[in-house]
Design a protein around this motif. Structure first.
Motif, PDB file in Angstrom:
ATOM      1  N   GLY A  93     -38.131  74.904  25.614  1.00  0.00           N
ATOM      2  CA  GLY A  93     -37.974  73.809  24.661  1.00  0.00           C
ATOM      3  C   GLY A  93     -37.861  74.250  23.215  1.00  0.00           C
ATOM      4  O   GLY A  93     -37.831  73.398  22.318  1.00  0.00           O
ATOM      5  N   THR A  94     -37.783  75.560  22.966  1.00  0.00           N
ATOM      6  CA  THR A  94     -37.588  76.039  21.595  1.00  0.00           C
ATOM      7  C   THR A  94     -36.311  75.438  21.019  1.00  0.00           C
ATOM      8  O   THR A  94     -35.269  75.418  21.664  1.00  0.00           O
ATOM      9  N   SER A  95     -36.392  74.968  19.772  1.00  0.00           N
ATOM     10  CA  SER A  95     -35.323  74.161  19.181  1.00  0.00           C
ATOM     11  C   SER A  95     -34.162  75.002  18.645  1.00  0.00           C
ATOM     12  O   SER A  95     -34.371  75.928  17.844  1.00  0.00           O
ATOM     13  N   PHE A  96     -32.961  74.631  19.087  1.00  0.00           N
ATOM     14  CA  PHE A  96     -31.725  75.191  18.545  1.00  0.00           C
ATOM     15  C   PHE A  96     -30.828  74.011  18.163  1.00  0.00           C
ATOM     16  O   PHE A  96     -30.169  73.416  19.023  1.00  0.00           O
ATOM     17  N   LYS A  97     -30.855  73.667  16.879  1.00  0.00           N
ATOM     18  CA  LYS A  97     -30.090  72.522  16.377  1.00  0.00           C
ATOM     19  C   LYS A  97     -28.817  73.032  15.724  1.00  0.00           C
ATOM     20  O   LYS A  97     -28.828  73.526  14.593  1.00  0.00           O
ATOM     21  N   LEU A  98     -27.719  72.893  16.453  1.00  0.00           N
ATOM     22  CA  LEU A  98     -26.421  73.411  16.005  1.00  0.00           C
ATOM     23  C   LEU A  98     -25.543  72.213  15.672  1.00  0.00           C
ATOM     24  O   LEU A  98     -24.716  71.780  16.460  1.00  0.00           O
ATOM     25  N   ASN A  99     -25.747  71.676  14.478  1.00  0.00           N
ATOM     26  CA  ASN A  99     -25.144  70.393  14.102  1.00  0.00           C
ATOM     27  C   ASN A  99     -24.234  70.512  12.887  1.00  0.00           C
ATOM     28  O   ASN A  99     -24.245  69.663  12.003  1.00  0.00           O
ATOM     29  N   GLY A 100     -23.425  71.553  12.863  1.00  0.00           N
ATOM     30  CA  GLY A 100     -22.587  71.794  11.696  1.00  0.00           C
ATOM     31  C   GLY A 100     -21.371  70.906  11.578  1.00  0.00           C
ATOM     32  O   GLY A 100     -20.710  70.894  10.548  1.00  0.00           O
ATOM     33  N   GLY A 101     -21.035  70.175  12.623  1.00  0.00           N
ATOM     34  CA  GLY A 101     -19.883  69.285  12.549  1.00  0.00           C
ATOM     35  C   GLY A 101     -18.581  70.012  12.833  1.00  0.00           C
ATOM     36  O   GLY A 101     -18.541  71.071  13.460  1.00  0.00           O
ATOM     37  N   SER A 102     -17.498  69.447  12.341  1.00  0.00           N
ATOM     38  CA  SER A 102     -16.164  69.957  12.682  1.00  0.00           C
ATOM     39  C   SER A 102     -15.892  71.341  12.116  1.00  0.00           C
ATOM     40  O   SER A 102     -14.962  72.021  12.551  1.00  0.00           O
ATOM     41  N   ASP A 103     -16.687  71.780  11.137  1.00  0.00           N
ATOM     42  CA  ASP A 103     -16.499  73.118  10.572  1.00  0.00           C
ATOM     43  C   ASP A 103     -17.406  74.151  11.232  1.00  0.00           C
ATOM     44  O   ASP A 103     -17.576  75.251  10.712  1.00  0.00           O
ATOM     45  N   GLN A 104     -17.989  73.787  12.345  1.00  0.00           N
ATOM     46  CA  GLN A 104     -18.828  74.706  13.113  1.00  0.00           C
ATOM     47  C   GLN A 104     -18.022  75.271  14.272  1.00  0.00           C
ATOM     48  O   GLN A 104     -17.617  74.543  15.176  1.00  0.00           O
ATOM     49  N   SER A 105     -17.777  76.573  14.245  1.00  0.00           N
ATOM     50  CA  SER A 105     -17.026  77.239  15.306  1.00  0.00           C
ATOM     51  C   SER A 105     -17.847  78.406  15.810  1.00  0.00           C
ATOM     52  O   SER A 105     -17.898  79.465  15.175  1.00  0.00           O
ATOM     53  N   LEU A 106     -18.513  78.205  16.930  1.00  0.00           N
ATOM     54  CA  LEU A 106     -19.291  79.250  17.586  1.00  0.00           C
ATOM     55  C   LEU A 106     -18.542  79.639  18.850  1.00  0.00           C
ATOM     56  O   LEU A 106     -18.642  78.966  19.878  1.00  0.00           O
ATOM     57  N   SER A 107     -17.765  80.693  18.764  1.00  0.00           N
ATOM     58  CA  SER A 107     -16.932  81.112  19.894  1.00  0.00           C
ATOM     59  C   SER A 107     -17.735  82.019  20.816  1.00  0.00           C
ATOM     60  O   SER A 107     -18.620  82.756  20.379  1.00  0.00           O
ATOM     61  N   GLY A 108     -17.420  81.956  22.105  1.00  0.00           N
ATOM     62  CA  GLY A 108     -18.167  82.726  23.083  1.00  0.00           C
ATOM     63  C   GLY A 108     -19.295  81.902  23.660  1.00  0.00           C
ATOM     64  O   GLY A 108     -19.271  80.669  23.637  1.00  0.00           O
ATOM     65  N   ALA A 109     -20.311  82.580  24.179  1.00  0.00           N
ATOM     66  CA  ALA A 109     -21.422  81.909  24.855  1.00  0.00           C
ATOM     67  C   ALA A 109     -22.601  81.708  23.912  1.00  0.00           C
ATOM     68  O   ALA A 109     -23.058  82.655  23.265  1.00  0.00           O
ATOM     69  N   ILE A 110     -23.073  80.468  23.839  1.00  0.00           N
ATOM     70  CA  ILE A 110     -24.362  80.161  23.235  1.00  0.00           C
ATOM     71  C   ILE A 110     -25.338  80.173  24.397  1.00  0.00           C
ATOM     72  O   ILE A 110     -25.376  79.249  25.218  1.00  0.00           O
ATOM     73  N   TYR A 111     -26.120  81.235  24.496  1.00  0.00           N
ATOM     74  CA  TYR A 111     -26.936  81.470  25.691  1.00  0.00           C
ATOM     75  C   TYR A 111     -28.406  81.526  25.305  1.00  0.00           C
ATOM     76  O   TYR A 111     -28.894  82.516  24.757  1.00  0.00           O
ATOM     77  N   VAL A 112     -29.105  80.420  25.559  1.00  0.00           N
ATOM     78  CA  VAL A 112     -30.532  80.328  25.248  1.00  0.00           C
ATOM     79  C   VAL A 112     -31.203  79.714  26.485  1.00  0.00           C
ATOM     80  O   VAL A 112     -31.442  78.503  26.537  1.00  0.00           O
ATOM     81  N   PRO A 113     -31.489  80.506  27.512  1.00  0.00           N
ATOM     82  CA  PRO A 113     -31.867  79.949  28.807  1.00  0.00           C
ATOM     83  C   PRO A 113     -33.147  79.123  28.823  1.00  0.00           C
ATOM     84  O   PRO A 113     -33.338  78.314  29.733  1.00  0.00           O
ATOM     85  N   THR A 114     -34.020  79.285  27.818  1.00  0.00           N
ATOM     86  CA  THR A 114     -35.220  78.455  27.747  1.00  0.00           C
ATOM     87  C   THR A 114     -35.189  77.499  26.557  1.00  0.00           C
ATOM     88  O   THR A 114     -36.178  76.810  26.294  1.00  0.00           O
ATOM     89  N   GLY A 115     -34.081  77.433  25.866  1.00  0.00           N
ATOM     90  CA  GLY A 115     -33.999  76.647  24.643  1.00  0.00           C
ATOM     91  C   GLY A 115     -33.551  75.215  24.854  1.00  0.00           C
ATOM     92  O   GLY A 115     -32.874  74.888  25.838  1.00  0.00           O
ATOM     93  N   ALA A 116     -33.950  74.349  23.920  1.00  0.00           N
ATOM     94  CA  ALA A 116     -33.447  72.975  23.857  1.00  0.00           C
ATOM     95  C   ALA A 116     -32.320  72.966  22.840  1.00  0.00           C
ATOM     96  O   ALA A 116     -32.559  72.969  21.631  1.00  0.00           O
ATOM     97  N   ILE A 117     -31.089  72.969  23.334  1.00  0.00           N
ATOM     98  CA  ILE A 117     -29.919  73.060  22.454  1.00  0.00           C
ATOM     99  C   ILE A 117     -29.450  71.661  22.102  1.00  0.00           C
ATOM    100  O   ILE A 117     -29.124  70.859  22.982  1.00  0.00           O
ATOM    101  N   ASN A 118     -29.424  71.384  20.815  1.00  0.00           N
ATOM    102  CA  ASN A 118     -28.883  70.133  20.296  1.00  0.00           C
ATOM    103  C   ASN A 118     -27.584  70.475  19.582  1.00  0.00           C
ATOM    104  O   ASN A 118     -27.597  71.214  18.600  1.00  0.00           O
ATOM    105  N   TYR A 119     -26.478  69.948  20.098  1.00  0.00           N
ATOM    106  CA  TYR A 119     -25.158  70.399  19.636  1.00  0.00           C
ATOM    107  C   TYR A 119     -24.346  69.231  19.110  1.00  0.00           C
ATOM    108  O   TYR A 119     -24.255  68.178  19.742  1.00  0.00           O
TER     109      TYR A 119
END
Length: 332
Positions: A259-285
Protein backbone atom coordinates in the motif's frame (compact mmCIF):
# COMPACT_ATOMS: atom_id res chain seq x y z
CA UNK A 1 -22.19 -37.48 -27.19
CA UNK A 2 -23.12 -40.67 -29.08
CA UNK A 3 -19.52 -41.86 -28.97
CA UNK A 4 -19.80 -42.79 -25.33
CA UNK A 5 -22.65 -45.20 -26.08
CA UNK A 6 -21.86 -48.91 -26.40
CA UNK A 7 -23.92 -49.16 -29.59
CA UNK A 8 -21.41 -47.04 -31.46
CA UNK A 9 -19.05 -49.40 -33.28
CA UNK A 10 -15.55 -49.00 -34.70
CA UNK A 11 -14.89 -45.68 -32.99
CA UNK A 12 -11.94 -43.75 -34.39
CA UNK A 13 -10.66 -40.45 -32.96
CA UNK A 14 -8.11 -38.24 -34.73
CA UNK A 15 -6.53 -34.99 -33.64
CA UNK A 16 -4.68 -32.35 -35.61
CA UNK A 17 -2.90 -29.35 -34.20
CA UNK A 18 -0.98 -26.42 -35.52
CA UNK A 19 0.55 -23.26 -34.20
CA UNK A 20 1.89 -20.00 -35.48
CA UNK A 21 3.06 -16.98 -33.56
CA UNK A 22 0.96 -16.47 -30.44
CA UNK A 23 -1.92 -18.77 -31.48
CA UNK A 24 -2.60 -22.50 -31.76
CA UNK A 25 -5.39 -24.64 -33.21
CA UNK A 26 -6.59 -28.09 -32.21
CA UNK A 27 -9.06 -30.06 -34.30
CA UNK A 28 -10.74 -33.23 -33.01
CA UNK A 29 -12.57 -35.62 -35.36
CA UNK A 30 -14.40 -38.74 -34.19
CA UNK A 31 -16.10 -41.31 -36.38
CA UNK A 32 -17.94 -44.56 -35.86
CA UNK A 33 -20.94 -46.61 -36.95
CA UNK A 34 -24.29 -47.48 -35.41
CA UNK A 35 -26.51 -50.44 -36.20
CA UNK A 36 -29.70 -49.56 -38.04
CA UNK A 37 -33.18 -51.01 -37.70
CA UNK A 38 -35.58 -49.81 -40.38
CA UNK A 39 -32.78 -49.04 -42.85
CA UNK A 40 -31.73 -52.65 -42.65
CA UNK A 41 -34.57 -53.64 -44.96
CA UNK A 42 -32.99 -51.39 -47.57
CA UNK A 43 -29.61 -53.04 -47.21
CA UNK A 44 -28.02 -50.54 -44.79
CA UNK A 45 -27.07 -52.51 -41.71
CA UNK A 46 -24.89 -49.73 -40.28
CA UNK A 47 -24.82 -45.96 -40.53
CA UNK A 48 -21.52 -44.06 -40.39
CA UNK A 49 -21.45 -40.97 -38.18
CA UNK A 50 -18.80 -38.25 -37.75
CA UNK A 51 -18.38 -35.32 -35.37
CA UNK A 52 -15.75 -32.57 -35.51
CA UNK A 53 -14.74 -29.75 -33.20
CA UNK A 54 -12.04 -27.10 -33.59
CA UNK A 55 -10.69 -24.79 -30.91
CA UNK A 56 -8.29 -21.88 -31.14
CA UNK A 57 -6.07 -20.58 -28.35
CA UNK A 58 -4.46 -17.16 -28.46
CA UNK A 59 -1.84 -15.77 -26.11
CA UNK A 60 -2.79 -12.19 -25.33
CA UNK A 61 0.41 -10.16 -24.96
CA UNK A 62 -1.25 -6.76 -24.79
CA UNK A 63 -1.42 -6.39 -21.00
CA UNK A 64 -0.68 -2.86 -19.80
CA UNK A 65 -2.37 -2.78 -16.36
CA UNK A 66 -2.00 -5.51 -13.74
CA UNK A 67 -3.01 -5.49 -10.06
CA UNK A 68 -1.23 -8.26 -8.17
CA UNK A 69 -3.25 -8.21 -4.93
CA UNK A 70 -5.13 -11.51 -4.68
CA UNK A 71 -8.05 -10.60 -2.39
CA UNK A 72 -8.83 -6.89 -2.09
CA UNK A 73 -11.95 -5.25 -3.54
CA UNK A 74 -11.21 -2.57 -6.12
CA UNK A 75 -7.74 -3.91 -6.89
CA UNK A 76 -8.18 -1.89 -10.08
CA UNK A 77 -10.48 1.08 -9.81
CA UNK A 78 -11.59 4.13 -11.75
CA UNK A 79 -13.70 6.77 -10.09
CA UNK A 80 -15.30 10.17 -10.47
CA UNK A 81 -15.34 11.52 -13.99
CA UNK A 82 -12.21 9.64 -15.05
CA UNK A 83 -11.69 8.86 -18.71
CA UNK A 84 -9.33 5.90 -19.00
CA UNK A 85 -8.26 4.90 -22.49
CA UNK A 86 -6.13 1.77 -22.78
CA UNK A 87 -5.20 2.00 -26.44
CA UNK A 88 -4.80 -1.46 -27.93
CA UNK A 89 -3.98 -2.95 -24.55
CA UNK A 90 -5.59 -4.91 -21.74
CA UNK A 91 -6.37 -4.64 -18.02
CA UNK A 92 -5.98 -7.51 -15.56
CA UNK A 93 -6.63 -7.99 -11.85
CA UNK A 94 -5.48 -10.98 -9.80
CA UNK A 95 -7.96 -10.28 -7.00
CA UNK A 96 -10.64 -12.90 -6.38
CA UNK A 97 -13.01 -10.30 -4.91
CA UNK A 98 -16.49 -10.06 -6.40
CA UNK A 99 -15.57 -6.43 -7.15
CA UNK A 100 -12.02 -7.04 -8.33
CA UNK A 101 -12.48 -4.17 -10.80
CA UNK A 102 -14.64 -1.21 -9.78
CA UNK A 103 -15.69 1.70 -11.96
CA UNK A 104 -18.32 4.16 -10.87
CA UNK A 105 -19.69 7.64 -11.31
CA UNK A 106 -19.37 8.95 -14.84
CA UNK A 107 -16.17 7.02 -15.49
CA UNK A 108 -15.41 5.83 -19.01
CA UNK A 109 -13.01 2.94 -19.50
CA UNK A 110 -11.94 1.34 -22.76
CA UNK A 111 -9.59 -1.59 -23.26
CA UNK A 112 -8.90 -4.53 -25.54
CA UNK A 113 -9.53 -7.16 -22.85
CA UNK A 114 -10.57 -6.91 -19.22
CA UNK A 115 -9.67 -10.04 -17.28
CA UNK A 116 -10.27 -10.48 -13.53
CA UNK A 117 -9.97 -13.47 -11.21
CA UNK A 118 -13.08 -12.38 -9.31
CA UNK A 119 -15.87 -10.17 -10.63
CA UNK A 120 -16.53 -6.59 -11.69
CA UNK A 121 -18.62 -3.75 -10.27
CA UNK A 122 -19.39 -1.19 -12.96
CA UNK A 123 -22.07 0.99 -11.39
CA UNK A 124 -23.09 3.82 -13.70
CA UNK A 125 -19.86 3.69 -15.68
CA UNK A 126 -19.30 3.29 -19.40
CA UNK A 127 -16.96 0.37 -20.03
CA UNK A 128 -16.14 -0.88 -23.52
CA UNK A 129 -13.82 -3.62 -24.76
CA UNK A 130 -12.96 -5.03 -28.15
CA UNK A 131 -12.46 -8.61 -26.90
CA UNK A 132 -14.71 -8.82 -23.90
CA UNK A 133 -14.81 -8.74 -20.12
CA UNK A 134 -13.63 -12.09 -18.72
CA UNK A 135 -14.36 -12.98 -15.08
CA UNK A 136 -13.13 -16.00 -13.14
CA UNK A 137 -9.87 -16.16 -15.08
CA UNK A 138 -6.62 -17.63 -13.69
CA UNK A 139 -4.20 -15.32 -11.92
CA UNK A 140 -1.44 -13.91 -14.08
CA UNK A 141 2.17 -14.42 -13.07
CA UNK A 142 4.20 -11.37 -12.14
CA UNK A 143 6.11 -10.73 -15.40
CA UNK A 144 9.13 -9.23 -13.60
CA UNK A 145 9.28 -11.58 -10.60
CA UNK A 146 12.81 -12.75 -11.44
CA UNK A 147 14.30 -9.28 -11.88
CA UNK A 148 16.36 -7.60 -9.17
CA UNK A 149 18.15 -4.27 -9.00
CA UNK A 150 21.89 -4.21 -8.17
CA UNK A 151 23.09 -3.69 -4.61
CA UNK A 152 24.17 -0.20 -3.57
CA UNK A 153 25.81 1.61 -0.67
CA UNK A 154 26.46 5.08 0.65
CA UNK A 155 24.81 8.33 -0.37
CA UNK A 156 25.66 10.27 -3.51
CA UNK A 157 23.56 13.16 -2.20
CA UNK A 158 21.10 13.66 0.63
CA UNK A 159 17.84 15.61 0.52
CA UNK A 160 18.46 16.69 -3.07
CA UNK A 161 16.25 19.48 -4.39
CA UNK A 162 16.30 20.82 -7.95
CA UNK A 163 15.57 24.55 -7.76
CA UNK A 164 16.75 25.70 -11.20
CA UNK A 165 18.03 23.94 -14.33
CA UNK A 166 20.40 21.12 -13.41
CA UNK A 167 21.65 17.75 -14.64
CA UNK A 168 22.52 14.91 -12.26
CA UNK A 169 24.06 11.46 -12.64
CA UNK A 170 23.06 8.01 -11.38
CA UNK A 171 23.69 7.26 -7.73
CA UNK A 172 22.12 6.91 -4.31
CA UNK A 173 19.88 9.81 -3.35
CA UNK A 174 19.29 9.43 0.37
CA UNK A 175 16.07 10.96 1.66
CA UNK A 176 14.80 11.53 -1.84
CA UNK A 177 14.71 13.90 -4.79
CA UNK A 178 12.44 16.95 -5.02
CA UNK A 179 11.83 19.15 -8.04
CA UNK A 180 10.49 22.63 -7.40
CA UNK A 181 8.02 24.45 -9.62
CA UNK A 182 9.77 25.87 -12.72
CA UNK A 183 12.91 23.79 -12.04
CA UNK A 184 14.25 21.58 -14.86
CA UNK A 185 15.97 18.35 -13.84
CA UNK A 186 17.74 16.17 -16.39
CA UNK A 187 18.76 12.64 -15.43
CA UNK A 188 21.74 11.08 -17.17
CA UNK A 189 21.26 7.41 -18.15
CA UNK A 190 21.47 4.86 -15.35
CA UNK A 191 19.94 3.73 -12.05
CA UNK A 192 18.84 6.26 -9.41
CA UNK A 193 18.28 4.82 -5.93
CA UNK A 194 15.68 6.74 -3.96
CA UNK A 195 16.86 5.57 -0.53
CA UNK A 196 14.07 6.63 1.86
CA UNK A 197 12.25 9.95 1.59
CA UNK A 198 10.32 10.61 -1.60
CA UNK A 199 10.54 11.42 -5.26
CA UNK A 200 8.42 14.54 -5.63
CA UNK A 201 7.81 16.69 -8.70
CA UNK A 202 5.76 19.82 -8.09
CA UNK A 203 3.40 21.33 -10.65
CA UNK A 204 5.42 23.30 -13.17
CA UNK A 205 8.54 21.23 -12.54
CA UNK A 206 10.22 19.27 -15.35
CA UNK A 207 12.08 15.95 -15.22
CA UNK A 208 13.55 14.28 -18.29
CA UNK A 209 15.81 11.31 -18.83
CA UNK A 210 16.62 8.54 -21.31
CA UNK A 211 17.69 5.06 -20.23
CA UNK A 212 16.69 5.69 -16.60
CA UNK A 213 15.39 3.51 -13.76
CA UNK A 214 14.20 5.03 -10.49
CA UNK A 215 14.59 2.42 -7.73
CA UNK A 216 12.58 2.99 -4.55
CA UNK A 217 14.20 1.31 -1.55
CA UNK A 218 15.48 1.79 1.99
CA UNK A 219 18.91 0.90 3.32
CA UNK A 220 17.56 0.93 6.88
CA UNK A 221 14.27 -0.88 6.32
CA UNK A 222 12.41 2.20 7.58
CA UNK A 223 11.10 5.47 6.10
CA UNK A 224 10.24 3.68 2.89
CA UNK A 225 10.12 6.08 -0.09
CA UNK A 226 7.02 7.24 -1.92
CA UNK A 227 6.46 9.01 -5.25
CA UNK A 228 4.37 12.08 -6.03
CA UNK A 229 4.08 13.70 -9.45
CA UNK A 230 1.66 16.60 -9.23
CA UNK A 231 -0.62 17.98 -11.93
CA UNK A 232 1.00 20.14 -14.61
CA UNK A 233 4.41 18.62 -14.02
CA UNK A 234 6.34 17.73 -17.17
CA UNK A 235 7.88 14.26 -16.85
CA UNK A 236 9.45 12.32 -19.70
CA UNK A 237 11.43 9.22 -18.75
CA UNK A 238 12.38 6.10 -20.71
CA UNK A 239 13.91 2.87 -19.34
CA UNK A 240 17.28 1.21 -20.00
CA UNK A 241 17.37 -1.12 -23.00
CA UNK A 242 19.96 -3.41 -21.42
CA UNK A 243 21.26 -4.34 -18.00
CA UNK A 244 19.57 -5.56 -14.79
CA UNK A 245 16.62 -3.17 -14.99
CA UNK A 246 15.90 -3.49 -18.71
CA UNK A 247 12.47 -2.14 -19.61
CA UNK A 248 11.67 -0.81 -16.12
CA UNK A 249 11.41 2.95 -15.55
CA UNK A 250 10.13 2.78 -11.94
CA UNK A 251 11.17 -0.20 -9.78
CA UNK A 252 9.76 -0.61 -6.27
CA UNK A 253 11.65 -2.76 -3.81
CA UNK A 254 9.55 -5.84 -3.04
CA UNK A 255 10.05 -5.12 0.67
CA UNK A 256 8.08 -1.88 0.42
CA UNK A 257 5.11 -2.08 2.81
CA UNK A 258 1.94 -3.10 1.01
CA UNK A 259 0.00 0.00 0.00
CA UNK A 260 2.98 2.36 -0.22
CA UNK A 261 1.78 5.43 -2.13
CA UNK A 262 2.84 6.15 -5.71
CA UNK A 263 0.83 9.12 -6.96
CA UNK A 264 1.67 9.63 -10.63
CA UNK A 265 -0.74 12.42 -11.53
CA UNK A 266 1.20 14.61 -13.93
CA UNK A 267 -1.53 14.77 -16.55
CA UNK A 268 -1.04 14.87 -20.30
CA UNK A 269 2.60 15.98 -19.95
CA UNK A 270 3.49 12.87 -17.97
CA UNK A 271 5.25 10.28 -20.12
CA UNK A 272 6.62 7.30 -18.21
CA UNK A 273 7.70 4.84 -20.88
CA UNK A 274 8.40 1.22 -20.06
CA UNK A 275 7.22 -0.60 -16.95
CA UNK A 276 6.08 1.10 -13.77
CA UNK A 277 6.73 -1.88 -11.52
CA UNK A 278 5.87 -1.54 -7.84
CA UNK A 279 4.56 -4.98 -6.83
CA UNK A 280 3.52 -3.92 -3.31
CA UNK A 281 2.61 -0.33 -4.12
CA UNK A 282 -0.72 1.49 -4.37
CA UNK A 283 -0.35 3.19 -7.75
CA UNK A 284 -2.59 6.16 -8.40
CA UNK A 285 -2.27 7.12 -12.05
CA UNK A 286 -3.54 10.03 -14.06
CA UNK A 287 -1.83 11.15 -17.22
CA UNK A 288 -0.25 9.98 -20.43
CA UNK A 289 -0.31 11.32 -23.96
CA UNK A 290 -3.29 10.59 -26.20
CA UNK A 291 -1.18 8.51 -28.58
CA UNK A 292 -1.30 4.84 -29.50
CA UNK A 293 2.46 4.97 -30.18
CA UNK A 294 3.50 5.24 -26.52
CA UNK A 295 4.50 2.41 -24.17
CA UNK A 296 3.46 2.16 -20.52
CA UNK A 297 2.91 -0.86 -18.29
CA UNK A 298 1.45 -0.26 -14.82
CA UNK A 299 1.99 -3.13 -12.38
CA UNK A 300 1.25 -2.69 -8.70
CA UNK A 301 -0.41 -4.27 -5.71
CA UNK A 302 -3.39 -2.05 -6.59
CA UNK A 303 -3.94 0.43 -9.43
CA UNK A 304 -6.40 3.32 -9.36
CA UNK A 305 -7.27 5.90 -11.98
CA UNK A 306 -8.61 9.21 -10.73
CA UNK A 307 -8.35 11.44 -13.78
CA UNK A 308 -8.00 11.33 -17.53
CA UNK A 309 -5.48 8.68 -18.46
CA UNK A 310 -4.08 7.33 -21.69
CA UNK A 311 -2.05 4.13 -21.76
CA UNK A 312 -0.71 2.28 -24.80
CA UNK A 313 1.51 -0.75 -25.25
CA UNK A 314 3.55 -0.02 -28.37
CA UNK A 315 6.59 -1.39 -26.53
CA UNK A 316 8.79 -3.05 -29.14
CA UNK A 317 11.45 -0.37 -28.63
CA UNK A 318 11.47 -0.47 -24.83
CA UNK A 319 12.27 -4.13 -24.00
CA UNK A 320 9.33 -4.60 -21.63
CA UNK A 321 7.96 -8.07 -20.92
CA UNK A 322 4.53 -8.93 -22.35
CA UNK A 323 1.78 -10.42 -20.22
CA UNK A 324 -1.82 -11.52 -20.72
CA UNK A 325 -4.28 -14.40 -20.76
CA UNK A 326 -4.43 -17.49 -22.92
CA UNK A 327 -7.85 -17.19 -24.59
CA UNK A 328 -9.47 -20.39 -25.88
CA UNK A 329 -12.38 -20.21 -28.31
CA UNK A 330 -14.44 -23.01 -29.83
CA UNK A 331 -14.60 -22.14 -33.52
CA UNK A 332 -16.58 -25.10 -34.86
Amino acid sequence: ALFIHPEVLNVSVNTNSGSGGASANVSLTASGAVMTTFLGVLGYSTLNITAQSTSNSTNDTSGCVLALNSTVAGAVSASGSSSVSLKGCSLYSNSNSASSLTAGGSTTLSASIIGVVGGVSLSGSNVTTTQGIHTGVPQLADPYIDMAFPSYSGCTQSNFTAKTTITISPGVYCNGISVNADAVLTLNPGIYYIDRGSFAVNGGGTVTGTGVTLVFTSSTGTNWPTATINGNAVVSLTPPLSGPTTGIVIFGDRRLPTGTSFKLNGGSDQSLSGAIYVPTGAINYSGGAASSMSCTQIIGDTVSFTGNSNVAINCSSYKTRPFGLVLVRLTS
